[in-house]
Design an enzyme around this catalytic site. Structure first.
Site, mmCIF file in Angstrom:
data_model
loop_
_atom_site.group_PDB
_atom_site.id
_atom_site.type_symbol
_atom_site.label_atom_id
_atom_site.label_comp_id
_atom_site.label_asym_id
_atom_site.label_seq_id
_atom_site.Cartn_x
_atom_site.Cartn_y
_atom_site.Cartn_z
ATOM 1 N NE ARG A 87 -1.732 -2.124 2.899
ATOM 2 C CZ ARG A 87 -1.880 -3.416 2.609
ATOM 3 N NH1 ARG A 87 -2.917 -3.816 1.962
ATOM 4 N NH2 ARG A 87 -0.993 -4.308 2.989
ATOM 5 C CE LYS A 116 29.104 -2.559 -8.728
ATOM 6 N NZ LYS A 116 29.394 -1.455 -9.647
ATOM 7 N NE ARG A 137 7.106 0.756 4.541
ATOM 8 C CZ ARG A 137 5.904 0.245 4.750
ATOM 9 N NH1 ARG A 137 5.698 -1.041 4.589
ATOM 10 N NH2 ARG A 137 4.896 1.005 5.110
ATOM 11 C CG HIS A 170 3.911 4.242 8.552
ATOM 12 N ND1 HIS A 170 4.036 5.050 7.430
ATOM 13 C CD2 HIS A 170 3.438 3.052 8.091
ATOM 14 C CE1 HIS A 170 3.664 4.368 6.366
ATOM 15 N NE2 HIS A 170 3.308 3.159 6.737
HETATM 16 C C1 NCD Z 1 1.796 -0.896 8.257
HETATM 17 C C2 NCD Z 1 3.303 -0.756 8.344
HETATM 18 O O1 NCD Z 1 4.019 -1.099 7.412
HETATM 19 O O2 NCD Z 1 3.732 -0.272 9.367
HETATM 20 N N1 NCD Z 1 1.316 -1.068 6.966
HETATM 21 C C3 NCD Z 1 1.130 0.033 6.176
HETATM 22 O O3 NCD Z 1 2.025 0.794 5.895
HETATM 23 N N2 NCD Z 1 -0.124 0.266 5.765
HETATM 24 C C4 NCD Z 1 1.228 -1.857 9.234
HETATM 25 C C5 NCD Z 1 1.739 -3.265 9.294
HETATM 26 O O4 NCD Z 1 2.655 -3.686 8.604
HETATM 27 O O5 NCD Z 1 1.174 -4.003 10.102
#
Ligand code: NCD
Length: 370
Positions: A87, A116, A137, A170
């Site tokens: 997502r 490398k 991420r 997040h």
């Molecule tokens: C979440 C995450 O990656 O922290 N997912 C997301 O980004 N919608 C929640 C999860 O992984 O449980």
């Protein structure tokens, strides 16, 4: 340093560590890097929600869509996602597409020069020379913040957006969650600009349920909900997975009411919104294998009779057994709205970072009524 400047500094109260962290990420009192949920005050949250509403309404017409894709066609984004994501990754790519922003991605370190022996810092320094925005991420807590500081020291400083950092934060998920909550509480009828005149969060009870210790979405959303006085929070989880003290201290400092609990069934009837989460067992260490009975932290269709009429059910997804699929087609389910809202909110955020929000507002007022 001239004495006058020293004196001026002495007169100012020293900023706290937390305030200094936020200041380093902002420009002109606005988020430039988006790393921590604490960067967003209530005004900024509401402006982003309003902007997201405007973008989604503009995008309903062909002419509006054509306008939006001109806004960032001269900028490029890099999605550096080296932790699994469906997502967040796709909603950022969709947000870039809404704004006409070309993008590229790295999703697997084995395809980069890191194999490398290049350091990850150097990889990111290199990316900053090709792109105008890094969306990342990463499994490392605090890594996105470290990247923001590193980029501040580069001759060409570009912004970084944190799309999930370890078990820590997040922030863009928290923004789309608060956008979803505000739309649900306003029954989706309040039009752009009017929604925040009344505090739709006032008097609302919102529960977080499940693995609250390792769920970064819960941590980030707790920071944002503190900005809404009148909200009551409940943290319902197995004692070993309860929300951490640093969040509770933040809630105390912000006078936010909260309660800790360990059974969803006894609280469900009092809730205006319930935020379900899965067991985050990918973080388990050998000494801490989760063998937790999750039944008390699961929402099932047989509980519907206890729901308040307008209960909003949220889940950041992915889900497991904690959220019954039989609830999917009910009006309580807001988790599909969250997915779609994320695209508009992330478009709003990117537009705001690149200061094209003004053009969006002008366009909206010229062509739409509210
Ligand atoms: C979440 C995450 O990656 O922290 N997912 C997301 O980004 N919608 C929640 C999860 O992984 O449980």
């Amino acid at each position: 340093m001239p004495t006058a400047e020293v004196d001026a500094e002495v007169d100012q109260p020293a900023p706290s560590g937390a305030a200094r962290r936020v200041t380093a990420l902002n420009r002109n009192d606005k988020a430039f890097h988006v790393v921590l949920a604490q960067q967003f005050e209530r005004d900024a949250i509401e402006q982003l929600c309003t902007l997201a509403d405007m973008i989604r309404e503009i995008a309903t017409t062909r002419q509006g869509t054509q306008f939006l894709i001109t806004l960032l066609s001269h900028r490029r984004a890099m999605l550096y996602f080296i932790q699994p994501s469906t997502r967040t990754f796709l909603s950022f790519t969709a947000a870039c597409q809404v704004l006409g922003m070309p993008f590229n991605d790295v999703r697997d370190r084995s395809t980069s020069s890191e194999v490398k022996g290049e350091s990850e810092d150097d990889t990111i320094r290199v990316l900053s020379q090709y792109f105008d925005l890094i969306i990342m991420r990463h499994p490392g807590e605090g890594f996105a913040e470290h990247v923001a500081h590193m980029l501040n020291d580069m001759p060409r400083t570009i912004p970084v957006i944190n799309g999930g950092s370890g078990k820590d934060q997040h922030p863009t998920q928290a923004l789309l969650d608060i956008y979803t909550l505000s739309r649900s509480f306003a029954q989706q009828t309040a039009k752009v600009e009017r929604r925040f005149k009344d505090n739709v969060f006032d008097g609302k009870t919102i529960a977080f349920v499940g693995d609250l210790k390792r769920g970064r979405t819960v941590r980030s959303l707790s920071y944002l909900l503190c900005k809404y006085s009148g909200v009551k929070l409940k943290f319902i989880s197995p004692p070993s997975l309860q929300i951490s003290d640093d969040i509770l201290e933040y809630l105390n400092r912000n006078d936010t009411q909260y309660e800790l609990a360990n059974d969803l069934r006894t609280h469900i009837g009092e809730l205006d919104a319930v935020y379900m989460t899965r067991l985050q067992d990918e973080w388990d260490t050998d000494t801490e294998k989760s063998s937790i009975d999750y039944d008390k932290f699961s929402l099932t269709a047989d509980m519907t009779g206890m729901f308040k009429k307008d209960l909003a059910i949220l889940h950041p997804l992915p889900r497991r057994e904690e959220l019954d699929q039989k609830l999917d087609a009910t009006p309580y389910a807001k988790y599909w709205d969250q997915v779609r809202n994320g695209m508009w909110m992330r478009a709003a955020l990117i537009a705001s970072i690149f200061n094209v929000d003004i053009a969006i507002r002008d366009h909206y007022h010229a062509y739409h009524t509210y």
